[in-house]
Design a protein around this motif. Sequence first.
Motif, PDB file in Angstrom:
ATOM      1  N   SER A 155      16.115  21.172 -16.994  1.00  0.00           N
ATOM      2  CA  SER A 155      17.507  21.428 -16.616  1.00  0.00           C
ATOM      3  C   SER A 155      17.858  20.753 -15.298  1.00  0.00           C
ATOM      4  N   ASN A 156      16.842  20.553 -14.446  1.00  0.00           N
ATOM      5  CA  ASN A 156      17.055  19.885 -13.165  1.00  0.00           C
ATOM      6  C   ASN A 156      15.894  18.918 -12.939  1.00  0.00           C
ATOM      7  N   LEU A 157      16.095  17.665 -13.329  1.00  0.00           N
ATOM      8  CA  LEU A 157      15.022  16.677 -13.232  1.00  0.00           C
ATOM      9  C   LEU A 157      14.588  16.448 -11.793  1.00  0.00           C
ATOM     10  N   LEU A 158      15.559  16.400 -10.883  1.00  0.00           N
ATOM     11  CA  LEU A 158      15.232  16.150  -9.482  1.00  0.00           C
ATOM     12  C   LEU A 158      14.323  17.241  -8.935  1.00  0.00           C
ATOM     13  N   GLU A 159      14.641  18.486  -9.260  1.00  0.00           N
ATOM     14  CA  GLU A 159      13.812  19.604  -8.817  1.00  0.00           C
ATOM     15  C   GLU A 159      12.413  19.515  -9.425  1.00  0.00           C
ATOM     16  N   SER A 160      12.340  19.093 -10.681  1.00  0.00           N
ATOM     17  CA  SER A 160      11.041  18.949 -11.342  1.00  0.00           C
ATOM     18  C   SER A 160      10.193  17.892 -10.644  1.00  0.00           C
ATOM     19  N   PHE A 161      10.827  16.807 -10.225  1.00  0.00           N
ATOM     20  CA  PHE A 161      10.103  15.766  -9.498  1.00  0.00           C
ATOM     21  C   PHE A 161       9.544  16.314  -8.186  1.00  0.00           C
ATOM     22  N   TYR A 162      10.399  16.947  -7.408  1.00  0.00           N
ATOM     23  CA  TYR A 162       9.970  17.452  -6.105  1.00  0.00           C
ATOM     24  C   TYR A 162       8.900  18.529  -6.246  1.00  0.00           C
ATOM     25  N   ARG A 163       9.036  19.364  -7.264  1.00  0.00           N
ATOM     26  CA  ARG A 163       8.058  20.425  -7.488  1.00  0.00           C
ATOM     27  C   ARG A 163       6.684  19.852  -7.830  1.00  0.00           C
ATOM     28  N   ASN A 164       6.676  18.646  -8.364  1.00  0.00           N
ATOM     29  CA  ASN A 164       5.418  17.997  -8.737  1.00  0.00           C
ATOM     30  C   ASN A 164       4.976  16.944  -7.727  1.00  0.00           C
ATOM     31  N   GLY A 165       5.486  17.065  -6.496  1.00  0.00           N
ATOM     32  CA  GLY A 165       4.971  16.242  -5.411  1.00  0.00           C
ATOM     33  C   GLY A 165       5.689  14.944  -5.143  1.00  0.00           C
ATOM     34  N   PHE A 166       6.769  14.653  -5.866  1.00  0.00           N
ATOM     35  CA  PHE A 166       7.493  13.406  -5.618  1.00  0.00           C
ATOM     36  C   PHE A 166       8.138  13.456  -4.242  1.00  0.00           C
ATOM     37  N   ASN A 167       8.008  12.367  -3.494  1.00  0.00           N
ATOM     38  CA  ASN A 167       8.531  12.289  -2.132  1.00  0.00           C
ATOM     39  C   ASN A 167       9.677  11.287  -2.086  1.00  0.00           C
ATOM     40  N   GLY A 168      10.900  11.800  -1.932  1.00  0.00           N
ATOM     41  CA  GLY A 168      12.064  10.928  -1.890  1.00  0.00           C
ATOM     42  C   GLY A 168      12.123  10.055  -0.655  1.00  0.00           C
TER      43      GLY A 168
ATOM     44  N   ARG B 240      20.768   1.319  -1.798  1.00  0.00           N
ATOM     45  CA  ARG B 240      20.965   2.459  -0.913  1.00  0.00           C
ATOM     46  C   ARG B 240      19.657   2.840  -0.236  1.00  0.00           C
ATOM     47  N   LEU B 241      19.754   3.318   0.995  1.00  0.00           N
ATOM     48  CA  LEU B 241      18.569   3.699   1.751  1.00  0.00           C
ATOM     49  C   LEU B 241      18.061   5.063   1.300  1.00  0.00           C
ATOM     50  N   SER B 242      16.752   5.261   1.433  1.00  0.00           N
ATOM     51  CA  SER B 242      16.164   6.558   1.118  1.00  0.00           C
ATOM     52  C   SER B 242      16.500   7.548   2.225  1.00  0.00           C
ATOM     53  N   ASP B 243      16.207   8.834   1.989  1.00  0.00           N
ATOM     54  CA  ASP B 243      16.459   9.857   3.009  1.00  0.00           C
ATOM     55  C   ASP B 243      15.699   9.544   4.296  1.00  0.00           C
TER      56      ASP B 243
ATOM     57  N   ASP C 252       0.821  -1.209   0.000  1.00  0.00           N
ATOM     58  CA  ASP C 252       0.000   0.000   0.000  1.00  0.00           C
ATOM     59  C   ASP C 252       0.858   1.263   0.000  1.00  0.00           C
ATOM     60  N   ASP C 253       2.139   1.121   0.337  1.00  0.00           N
ATOM     61  CA  ASP C 253       3.030   2.279   0.388  1.00  0.00           C
ATOM     62  C   ASP C 253       3.642   2.606  -0.973  1.00  0.00           C
ATOM     63  N   LEU C 254       3.551   1.667  -1.903  1.00  0.00           N
ATOM     64  CA  LEU C 254       4.185   1.860  -3.208  1.00  0.00           C
ATOM     65  C   LEU C 254       3.176   2.463  -4.175  1.00  0.00           C
ATOM     66  N   ARG C 255       3.103   3.791  -4.174  1.00  0.00           N
ATOM     67  CA  ARG C 255       2.134   4.483  -5.020  1.00  0.00           C
ATOM     68  C   ARG C 255       2.786   5.543  -5.902  1.00  0.00           C
ATOM     69  N   GLN C 256       4.100   5.609  -5.906  1.00  0.00           N
ATOM     70  CA  GLN C 256       4.815   6.509  -6.809  1.00  0.00           C
ATOM     71  C   GLN C 256       5.410   5.665  -7.934  1.00  0.00           C
ATOM     72  N   ILE C 257       4.876   5.829  -9.138  1.00  0.00           N
ATOM     73  CA  ILE C 257       5.323   5.044 -10.285  1.00  0.00           C
ATOM     74  C   ILE C 257       5.946   5.984 -11.307  1.00  0.00           C
ATOM     75  N   VAL C 258       7.198   5.741 -11.630  1.00  0.00           N
ATOM     76  CA  VAL C 258       7.912   6.587 -12.586  1.00  0.00           C
ATOM     77  C   VAL C 258       8.156   5.792 -13.865  1.00  0.00           C
TER      78      VAL C 258
END
Length: 224
Positions: free
Chosen positions: A122-135, A196-199, A58-64
């Motif tokens: 130009s910054n994919l990581l920033e684009s992800f976070y700006r669109n709600g992606f939770n690392g 590797r572990l997540s943040d 149930d925790d796996l709801r971010q699909i890239v």
Amino acid sequence: MTDPLFIDPYAGCLLSLDVNHCDMEEYAISITGSSPSYYRIATKYIDDKLLNFVSRSDDLRQIVLLTDGMDTRPLRMNWPRSSILYDVSPERIFKVTSQRFKGVGAKVSRGCLLIHIPVESSNLLESFYRNGFNGGRSSIWALQTAKKERLEKLFMTYGFRVTVVDYEEVAKEMHFSLDAPLETSNSVLFVAEQLRLSDAQMEIWRTHFERIEEEGDEEGFEEL
């Protein structure tokens, strides 16, 4: 006639009127380096793996999904509620295909969200976070038709544990006959897990470790 490995009700809207069956076969060969049957198996295999993983947690709801901008997976597959699908692809192509999908009434599963991340960012990581992606939360990533050399570099750089899957074994499980030998240098099926572990996991570990140290300081040590 055998049953199809999967049904894609939206692929047809992406084809021009002058595209025929032979053109489709040539396209599959050009992106896989092998016959179209291997492309079909890879598509079915990835479909099944994605749904299997997200249905077990149930925790796996971010699909890239790293795509060419024409992937129908977000629309033709039945995703669990609250799933957020990120389509990473060329912006120009995605805009055109989105209009075509809209024209045939294609929609993402109820209660889910589809977000486009332009691969040109130009910054994919920033684009992800700006669109709600939770690392700090689990996520599953899928790509199809990537170059083997690039994958090997990715695996070694970011610490992935990789399981390579044999096409013939998968075809056997699917009761599907391959129509030509595979050019193994150009195509490979795999499942990769980042070790590797997540943040968030690192923060939990750090807090736990600090608590152990504090308890040790409070209890003290016997003098020798």
